[in-house]
Design an enzyme around this catalytic site. Sequence first.
Site, PDB file in Angstrom:
ATOM      1  N   ASP A  54       0.818  -1.203   0.000  1.00 11.89           N
ATOM      2  CA  ASP A  54       0.000   0.000   0.000  1.00 11.89           C
ATOM      3  C   ASP A  54       0.860   1.265   0.000  1.00 11.89           C
ATOM      4  O   ASP A  54       1.855   1.359   0.733  1.00 11.89           O
ATOM      5  CB  ASP A  54      -0.893  -0.027   1.246  1.00 11.89           C
ATOM      6  CG  ASP A  54      -1.908   1.084   1.296  1.00 11.89           C
ATOM      7  OD1 ASP A  54      -2.752   1.146   0.390  1.00 11.89           O
ATOM      8  OD2 ASP A  54      -1.860   1.883   2.253  1.00 11.89           O
ATOM      9  N   GLU A  67       1.682  -0.397  -4.890  1.00 14.54           N
ATOM     10  CA  GLU A  67       0.734   0.648  -5.266  1.00 14.54           C
ATOM     11  C   GLU A  67       1.526   1.943  -5.368  1.00 14.54           C
ATOM     12  O   GLU A  67       1.954   2.506  -4.361  1.00 14.54           O
ATOM     13  CB  GLU A  67      -0.377   0.792  -4.222  1.00 14.54           C
ATOM     14  CG  GLU A  67      -1.393   1.863  -4.607  1.00 14.54           C
ATOM     15  CD  GLU A  67      -2.299   2.291  -3.468  1.00 14.54           C
ATOM     16  OE1 GLU A  67      -3.452   2.658  -3.732  1.00 14.54           O
ATOM     17  OE2 GLU A  67      -1.849   2.280  -2.302  1.00 14.54           O
TER      18      GLU A  67
END
Length: 543
Positions: A208, A271
């Site tokens: 993330d 990401e």
Amino acid sequence: MDAPGREWWRDAVCYQIYPRSFQDSNGDGIGDLEGIIQRLDYLNDGTPHSLGIDAVWLSPTYPSPMADFGYDVADYCDVHPDFGTLETMDRLIAECHRRGIRVLLDWVPNHTSDQHPWFIESRSSRESPKRDWYIWRDPRPDGSPPNNWRSVFGGPAWTFDERTGQYYLHSFLKEQPDLNWRNPEVEAAMLQTLRFWFERGVDGFRIDVIGRILKHPDLPDNPPNPEWQPGDRERFSQLWIYNHNYPDVFEAVKRIRKVFDEYPGRVAVGEVFGTPEEIARYYGDADSPGLHLAFNFHFIHERGHAITPWEAPVLRRIIANAEATVPPFSQPCFALNNHDRSRFVTRQNHDGHGLERARAAPLLLLGLRNTPFLYYGEEIGMADVDIPPERQQDPARFRSVGRDPERTPMQWDASPGRGFTTGEPWLPFGPPSPNVAEQDGDPDSLLSLYRRAVWLRKELPALRVGSLTDLGGDDSVVSWWRQAPGAPGVAVAINTATVPARAQLPFPRGRIVLCTVRAREGERAGGEIELPPLGAAWIAEEA
């Protein structure tokens, strides 16, 4: 079977599961790990009746207060009771592996929950041994925050702690304090959480917002964005010069990669956000690699575009930029949907043709040289669901209703519980159609088209391992040519116009092997092919 010496992720089709919304096994309205186990044969039972998925990515399943639905982690080494237990996770991993499905978890390195024991200890006093595990700073002389940074979710990126008289940094919600990755103890502790899951058999991680783990050490003000207009989202009011893709991040990524290399066969998927060149930097270099894969979201949104238009010149440019910048030892990683963005059918429905474009979408995504990620429900054409105010859940409502519309439960059938739950779902369902049951036996359905696309990709070496050559085109058609040594080439052609269009083919004789109009599959084509409005085809070369 993996080709000898070839990493599995290069050929994989991956599938993102939002666990709360995939399958509820106990009637509490919340999807869980046991429910995922129950649906694994849908993903891959070894036959073309399944989707043929090679890997699943699970959005966070860790213990969490759920301020940001799991992206506020309170314990990186356990499972939230809503989803099951560590033993359930172990069984899920085993059941996936039995079917040839790899398992990727979501790793959240930038921040924890404010309920994580590390942060509770850190905020207990300025003398806490974990004080420097997070980013604390004194107020400015006037009592205001230490700098002008804005939270991604709106408002200042700083919250004042009355007890200790300092501000702490949070790039997202105030319940998500940022870790201090400049502290070697923090880095070591976070890397150990990766090893915990690798030892349990996890095959990799989607990482993330990795581009935020290291900021400028002096935390200077970000400059204003000269293109920002009142009414635009607040987060874009400044240029993220010092807190996003700061150069120190790339060396940290290489250190993270070394932990993955301790466990052969594991994959790190980041990401990341930025220009094609910025995305490419996350791969590192051949002698000092970074991520195995870095998401390219430019088919969903680009800098300066809230929604990427489904137009041939735009798609061609995105493909060309990725091909030109991703280093030769790896490959791009694309997605058309995820849990943070409006679903494709809704995004591309400005003229009422969203579903037609959705039929061309798998031919684009699975026809490229890349590791593609599908988002649950994409394969049946799920659209955003209108969420009434009293049912809204997302605390980060940077749109009028936040991200709830693209996170609604999977629609397995048309029953009141949609085959998802026997209870009240955590988010409301959309209309009964689309659903899996109605499309399952229909060879012309979107689900059947996705199944054919995934299984054909496995069969055709040109699509799985081949190079990509742009075939040009015009304002209507984007097309390219995939070639692998010793195998027939495959041309991919996408008509983005609402009228028929012609695509040039690089061979005199070929056969349509996949088409948005199924009746045309098997049709001969050579020299050129006429595509229906918003249609697409894969054409295999013949001798």
